[in-house]
Design a protein around this motif. Structure first.
Motif, PDB file in Angstrom:
ATOM      1  N   ASP A 109       1.103  -0.543   0.151  1.00  0.00           N
ATOM      2  CA  ASP A 109       0.096   0.414  -0.056  1.00  0.00           C
ATOM      3  C   ASP A 109       0.669   1.892   0.250  1.00  0.00           C
ATOM      4  OD1 ASP A 109      -2.570  -1.373   0.421  1.00  0.00           O
ATOM      5  OD2 ASP A 109      -2.283  -2.098   2.214  1.00  0.00           O
ATOM      6  N   GLY A 110       1.731   1.262   0.584  1.00  0.00           N
ATOM      7  CA  GLY A 110       2.830   2.283   0.272  1.00  0.00           C
ATOM      8  C   GLY A 110       3.704   2.206   1.762  1.00  0.00           C
ATOM      9  N   VAL A 111       4.129   3.552   2.254  1.00  0.00           N
ATOM     10  CA  VAL A 111       4.966   3.272   3.499  1.00  0.00           C
ATOM     11  C   VAL A 111       4.706   4.523   5.093  1.00  0.00           C
ATOM     12  CG1 VAL A 111       7.495   5.000   3.808  1.00  0.00           C
ATOM     13  CG2 VAL A 111       6.929   4.104   1.498  1.00  0.00           C
ATOM     14  N   ARG A 112       4.430   4.334   5.563  1.00  0.00           N
ATOM     15  CA  ARG A 112       4.391   4.027   7.010  1.00  0.00           C
ATOM     16  C   ARG A 112       5.610   4.353   7.761  1.00  0.00           C
ATOM     17  NH1 ARG A 112       2.101   1.161  11.968  1.00  0.00           N
ATOM     18  NH2 ARG A 112       1.897   2.254  13.250  1.00  0.00           N
ATOM     19  N   THR A 113       5.746   6.118   7.825  1.00  0.00           N
ATOM     20  CA  THR A 113       6.729   6.231   9.662  1.00  0.00           C
ATOM     21  C   THR A 113       6.190   6.251  10.387  1.00  0.00           C
ATOM     22  OG1 THR A 113       7.094   8.659   8.308  1.00  0.00           O
ATOM     23  CG2 THR A 113       8.049   6.694   7.102  1.00  0.00           C
ATOM     24  N   TRP A 114       6.907   6.483  11.658  1.00  0.00           N
ATOM     25  CA  TRP A 114       6.345   6.812  13.304  1.00  0.00           C
ATOM     26  C   TRP A 114       7.852   6.907  13.766  1.00  0.00           C
ATOM     27  CZ3 TRP A 114       5.739   1.880  10.944  1.00  0.00           C
ATOM     28  CH2 TRP A 114       5.838   0.661  12.233  1.00  0.00           C
ATOM     29  N   CYS A 115       7.573   8.118  15.224  1.00  0.00           N
ATOM     30  CA  CYS A 115       8.168   7.740  16.356  1.00  0.00           C
ATOM     31  C   CYS A 115       7.489   8.067  17.386  1.00  0.00           C
ATOM     32  CB  CYS A 115       9.029   9.173  15.877  1.00  0.00           C
ATOM     33  SG  CYS A 115       8.545  10.441  15.903  1.00  0.00           S
ATOM     34  N   SER A 116       7.717   8.623  18.188  1.00  0.00           N
ATOM     35  CA  SER A 116       6.858   8.817  19.594  1.00  0.00           C
ATOM     36  C   SER A 116       5.688   9.206  19.235  1.00  0.00           C
ATOM     37  CB  SER A 116       8.036   8.586  20.386  1.00  0.00           C
ATOM     38  OG  SER A 116       8.305   9.903  20.524  1.00  0.00           O
ATOM     39  N   HIS A 117       5.788  10.739  18.017  1.00  0.00           N
ATOM     40  CA  HIS A 117       5.068  11.325  18.259  1.00  0.00           C
ATOM     41  C   HIS A 117       4.562  12.226  17.072  1.00  0.00           C
ATOM     42  CE1 HIS A 117       9.226  13.208  18.403  1.00  0.00           C
ATOM     43  NE2 HIS A 117       8.184  14.470  17.000  1.00  0.00           N
ATOM     44  N   VAL A 118       4.766  11.090  15.786  1.00  0.00           N
ATOM     45  CA  VAL A 118       4.280  11.547  14.550  1.00  0.00           C
ATOM     46  C   VAL A 118       4.139  10.275  13.296  1.00  0.00           C
ATOM     47  CG1 VAL A 118       5.192  12.353  12.109  1.00  0.00           C
ATOM     48  CG2 VAL A 118       5.857  13.543  13.711  1.00  0.00           C
ATOM     49  N   ASP A 119       2.928   9.789  12.984  1.00  0.00           N
ATOM     50  CA  ASP A 119       2.613   9.189  12.499  1.00  0.00           C
ATOM     51  C   ASP A 119       2.397   9.100  11.678  1.00  0.00           C
ATOM     52  OD1 ASP A 119       2.062   6.675  11.326  1.00  0.00           O
ATOM     53  OD2 ASP A 119       1.069   5.882  13.689  1.00  0.00           O
ATOM     54  N   ALA A 120       2.678   8.697   9.901  1.00  0.00           N
ATOM     55  CA  ALA A 120       2.603   8.714   8.402  1.00  0.00           C
ATOM     56  C   ALA A 120       2.511   7.881   7.757  1.00  0.00           C
ATOM     57  CB  ALA A 120       3.415  10.165   8.127  1.00  0.00           C
ATOM     58  N   ARG A 121       1.459   7.795   6.967  1.00  0.00           N
ATOM     59  CA  ARG A 121       1.332   6.539   6.331  1.00  0.00           C
ATOM     60  C   ARG A 121       1.122   7.705   4.499  1.00  0.00           C
ATOM     61  NH1 ARG A 121      -0.979   2.321   8.775  1.00  0.00           N
ATOM     62  NH2 ARG A 121      -1.315   3.291  11.352  1.00  0.00           N
ATOM     63  N   TYR A 122       1.563   7.194   3.607  1.00  0.00           N
ATOM     64  CA  TYR A 122       2.192   7.754   2.155  1.00  0.00           C
ATOM     65  C   TYR A 122       2.110   6.563   1.257  1.00  0.00           C
ATOM     66  CZ  TYR A 122       4.215  10.873   4.593  1.00  0.00           C
ATOM     67  OH  TYR A 122       4.427  12.528   5.863  1.00  0.00           O
ATOM     68  N   PRO A 123       1.140   6.508   0.425  1.00  0.00           N
ATOM     69  CA  PRO A 123       0.872   5.756  -0.526  1.00  0.00           C
ATOM     70  C   PRO A 123       2.291   5.900  -1.444  1.00  0.00           C
ATOM     71  CG  PRO A 123      -0.268   7.504  -1.728  1.00  0.00           C
ATOM     72  CD  PRO A 123      -0.171   7.748  -0.036  1.00  0.00           C
ATOM     73  N   TRP A 124       2.232   4.323  -2.209  1.00  0.00           N
ATOM     74  CA  TRP A 124       3.410   4.861  -3.372  1.00  0.00           C
ATOM     75  C   TRP A 124       3.390   6.167  -4.414  1.00  0.00           C
ATOM     76  CZ3 TRP A 124       7.704   2.560  -2.171  1.00  0.00           C
ATOM     77  CH2 TRP A 124       8.276   1.244  -1.204  1.00  0.00           C
ATOM     78  N   SER A 125       2.224   5.760  -4.517  1.00  0.00           N
ATOM     79  CA  SER A 125       2.079   7.920  -5.939  1.00  0.00           C
ATOM     80  C   SER A 125       2.026   8.668  -5.268  1.00  0.00           C
ATOM     81  CB  SER A 125       0.574   6.994  -6.084  1.00  0.00           C
ATOM     82  OG  SER A 125      -0.118   7.570  -5.420  1.00  0.00           O
ATOM     83  N   ASP A 126       2.399   8.844  -4.226  1.00  0.00           N
ATOM     84  CA  ASP A 126       2.864  10.285  -3.560  1.00  0.00           C
ATOM     85  C   ASP A 126       4.315  10.248  -3.857  1.00  0.00           C
ATOM     86  OD1 ASP A 126       0.715  10.666  -2.694  1.00  0.00           O
ATOM     87  OD2 ASP A 126       1.321  11.059  -0.254  1.00  0.00           O
ATOM     88  N   PHE A 127       5.206   9.004  -4.233  1.00  0.00           N
ATOM     89  CA  PHE A 127       6.802   9.054  -4.119  1.00  0.00           C
ATOM     90  C   PHE A 127       7.408   9.137  -5.365  1.00  0.00           C
ATOM     91  CE2 PHE A 127       6.339   7.025   0.015  1.00  0.00           C
ATOM     92  CZ  PHE A 127       6.808   7.859   0.580  1.00  0.00           C
ATOM     93  N   THR A 128       8.475  10.553  -5.834  1.00  0.00           N
ATOM     94  CA  THR A 128       8.873  10.510  -6.519  1.00  0.00           C
ATOM     95  C   THR A 128      10.336   9.701  -7.271  1.00  0.00           C
ATOM     96  OG1 THR A 128       9.741  12.141  -6.188  1.00  0.00           O
ATOM     97  CG2 THR A 128       7.951  12.453  -7.005  1.00  0.00           C
ATOM     98  N   LYS A 129      10.679   9.640  -5.410  1.00  0.00           N
ATOM     99  CA  LYS A 129      11.915   8.426  -6.604  1.00  0.00           C
ATOM    100  C   LYS A 129      12.382   7.449  -5.607  1.00  0.00           C
ATOM    101  CE  LYS A 129      14.292  12.693  -8.943  1.00  0.00           C
ATOM    102  NZ  LYS A 129      15.731  13.590  -7.866  1.00  0.00           N
ATOM    103  N   ALA A 130      12.493   6.515  -6.047  1.00  0.00           N
ATOM    104  CA  ALA A 130      14.229   5.666  -5.102  1.00  0.00           C
ATOM    105  C   ALA A 130      15.009   5.750  -4.974  1.00  0.00           C
ATOM    106  CB  ALA A 130      12.939   4.264  -4.943  1.00  0.00           C
ATOM    107  N   ILE A 131      16.121   5.804  -4.103  1.00  0.00           N
ATOM    108  CA  ILE A 131      17.482   6.222  -4.813  1.00  0.00           C
ATOM    109  C   ILE A 131      18.165   5.126  -3.631  1.00  0.00           C
ATOM    110  CG2 ILE A 131      19.260   8.041  -5.519  1.00  0.00           C
ATOM    111  CD1 ILE A 131      17.105   9.344  -5.858  1.00  0.00           C
ATOM    112  N   GLU A 132      18.930   4.531  -4.285  1.00  0.00           N
ATOM    113  CA  GLU A 132      20.136   3.914  -3.316  1.00  0.00           C
ATOM    114  C   GLU A 132      21.254   4.946  -3.211  1.00  0.00           C
ATOM    115  OE1 GLU A 132      22.010  -0.130  -3.011  1.00  0.00           O
ATOM    116  OE2 GLU A 132      20.468   0.075  -4.509  1.00  0.00           O
ATOM    117  N   THR A 133      22.293   5.257  -2.157  1.00  0.00           N
ATOM    118  CA  THR A 133      23.373   6.073  -2.171  1.00  0.00           C
ATOM    119  C   THR A 133      24.314   4.979  -1.111  1.00  0.00           C
ATOM    120  OG1 THR A 133      22.725   6.688  -0.033  1.00  0.00           O
ATOM    121  CG2 THR A 133      21.723   8.269  -1.883  1.00  0.00           C
TER     122      THR A 133
END
Length: 189
Positions: A109-133
């Motif tokens: 479904d996408g990407v979820r990022t969270w910590c103790s005070h923020v929880d955000a969910r984004y569908p894959w369509s919200d991203f423009t790039k995936a980059i490996e450094t």
């Protein structure tokens, strides 16, 4: 390449940031989202204007006028950059995200990022790039935000699995990911 686990299961990463790691990831994501800078072109045009003005307006003192003008511009640019870096250091010092444990979860479904005070969910369509450094896997949103997964958390199998999942779940994003077979072990020392 086949996955070692069920590709419908999310991949979850617990990130306890190393010193400065969160800031490096955020900077890399922002650089990836920004268009190329025109700063060098602007500076060349400014220096050309200084030289032309000195040539035509101060014929008796052309050389010293150019030296004084160019030195003044360089000093101003350097001072503004130093002031900007100082402000960013103060901002980062007060940011709890820089040193707290946080999580990144990737799923179909996408990407979820969270910590103790923020929880955000984004569908894959919200991203423009995936980059490996050499240091991170970066998922970049157009706003300059996104998610960074430090490679230090991944062994070769887990890195390959992450690449495969990104290519499967968001095929339009995976073009910037390294193929370990082609590029060698990019994340181990």
């Amino acid at each position: 390449m086949s996955s070692h686990t069920d590709s419908s299961q999310p991949l979850r990463f617990e990130i306890e940031p190393a010193s400065g790691e969160t800031q490096r990831a955020c900077s890399a994501i922002a650089r990836a989202a920004l268009p190329p800078s025109r700063a060098s072109l602007i500076m060349i045009a400014l220096y050309a204007a200084i030289i032309a003005a000195a040539w035509f307006l101060t014929p008796a003192t052309r050389a010293i006028t150019v030296v004084i003008s160019v030195t003044s511009v360089l000093a101003t640019v350097s001072a503004l950059q130093a002031e900007g870096r100082s402000r960013m250091r103060r901002l980062r010092a007060g940011d709890p995200h820089g040193s707290e444990t946080h999580y990144v979860e990737l799923s179909v479904d996408g990407v979820r990022t969270w910590c103790s005070h923020v929880d955000a969910r984004y569908p894959w369509s919200d991203f423009t790039k995936a980059i490996e450094t050499p240091e991170f896997f970066l998922l970049v949103r157009p706003s300059g935000s996104g998610a960074g997964i430090p490679k230090r958390l991944l062994d070769d199998a887990r890195a390959s699995e992450l690449r495969e999942r990104i290519r499967t779940w968001a095929p339009n994003l995976g073009a910037s990911l390294m193929d370990q077979e082609l590029h060698g072990k990019s994340h181990t020392t």
